[in-house]
Design a protein around this motif. Structure first.
Motif, PDB file in Angstrom:
ATOM      1  N   CYS A   1      33.520  56.156  40.217  1.00  0.00           N
ATOM      2  CA  CYS A   1      34.542  55.424  39.468  1.00  0.00           C
ATOM      3  C   CYS A   1      33.984  54.038  39.138  1.00  0.00           C
ATOM      4  O   CYS A   1      33.471  53.356  40.023  1.00  0.00           O
TER       5      CYS A   1
ATOM      6  N   CYS B   1      36.293  51.375  41.458  1.00  0.00           N
ATOM      7  CA  CYS B   1      36.196  51.305  42.931  1.00  0.00           C
ATOM      8  C   CYS B   1      34.875  51.859  43.466  1.00  0.00           C
ATOM      9  O   CYS B   1      34.609  51.788  44.662  1.00  0.00           O
TER      10      CYS B   1
ATOM     11  N   HIS C   1      42.393  54.962  39.605  1.00  0.00           N
ATOM     12  CA  HIS C   1      42.103  54.119  38.438  1.00  0.00           C
ATOM     13  C   HIS C   1      42.097  54.835  37.095  1.00  0.00           C
ATOM     14  O   HIS C   1      41.775  54.228  36.075  1.00  0.00           O
TER      15      HIS C   1
ATOM     16  N   CYS D   1      39.536  59.132  38.363  1.00  0.00           N
ATOM     17  CA  CYS D   1      39.748  58.573  39.702  1.00  0.00           C
ATOM     18  C   CYS D   1      41.255  58.593  39.949  1.00  0.00           C
ATOM     19  O   CYS D   1      42.025  58.201  39.069  1.00  0.00           O
TER      20      CYS D   1
HETATM   21 ZN   LIG Z   1      38.545  54.328  41.373  1.00  0.00          ZN
END
Ligand SMILES: [Zn+2]
Ligand code: SF4
Length: 236
Positions: free
Chosen positions: A8, A11, A35, A32
């Motif tokens: 991702c 993160c 996200h 993700c």
């Molecule tokens: Zn993420």
């Protein structure tokens, strides 16, 4: 069309990803949980992608999430069997001497320092050592300093060629420009490729970086290599 892993971009957690073909390109799409979904061009050309797939090591070496590496790549990065590689181009510095004094040079010309310059015999020993590596590196790059400061450079190329290495010579081109005979001799002894230091088509850059105008010299070096069919790669 193909499932893979990615991270991702927010993160950096490892997440599932998918490669799909869209308008002749390969798109990578990944989601993700926290996200959201991201998508980007992975390969510009499907043909090149298919070609590169042949070199996909994962296919041959097993699963990136093999049990002995529970977190999987890329979290444990210690040259695991998925990513370990061997020498492809062996680099041998043959001298520290040079006919230029570039301001950006990291080769040391301190006259009080003992000059590093292995004998031809020592270099042949190095070549034989590399021959025994498994797999044997396919190519050798002779570097420096300026390798063509050595009078025995054609013989060193010859020794490498006889041991069936592809031979590459990194050079500033000054000697090659001065001497088509040298280019011919290098070619005859088995030189495959010249990495030619080439900064610009404008002499003001050479004056600044290399301390003198060199464009004409570079063009002449190219001419002399071409004459004897030596492949040239411009490097800056
Ligand atoms: Zn993420
Ligand atoms: S040509 Fe290469 S080795 Fe010679 S001074 Fe310039 S950077 Fe250094």
């Amino acid at each position: 069309m193909k499932k893979t892993k990615s991270i991702c971009p927010v993160c950096q957690k490892k997440i599932d990803a998918e490669l799909t073909e869209v308008n002749g390109r390969i798109l990578i799409t990944k989601t993700c949980k926290e996200h959201g979904t991201f998508s980007a061009t992975h390969w510009e050309s499907i043909e090149v992608f298919n070609f590169a797939e042949k070199f996909d090591y994962f296919k041959y070496f097993g699963d990136a999430n093999a049990p002995k590496n529970p977190e999987g790549c890329p979290y444990i990065c210690v040259s695991c069997k998925n990513h370990v590689s061997s020498t492809v181009i062996g680099v041998i510095d043959v001298t520290k001497r040079c006919d230029l004094r570039c301001t950006i040079c990291f080769s040391s010309f301190d006259e009080h320092e003992v000059n590093y310059e292995p004998s031809k015999e020592k270099i042949v020993e190095m070549l034989k050592f590399l021959c025994k590596r498994k797999p044997k590196p396919p190519a050798l790059l002779f570097s420096g300093g300026e390798p063509l400061q050595r009078k025995d450079m054609p013989e060193i190329i010859g020794a490498a060629h006889k041991l069936r290495f592809m031979t590459i010579l990194a050079t500033n081109g000054v000697r090659l420009a001065e001497s088509p005979e040298l280019a011919e001799k290098l070619k005859r002894n088995g030189l495959n490729i010249v990495y030619l230091q080439f900064d610009s088509f404008h002499d003001k850059f050479y004056e600044k970086i290399r301390g003198r105008k060199l464009l004409k010299t570079k063009m002449q070096a190219i001419e002399n290599c071409r004459k004897y069919d030596i492949e040239i790669i411009l490097v800056n």
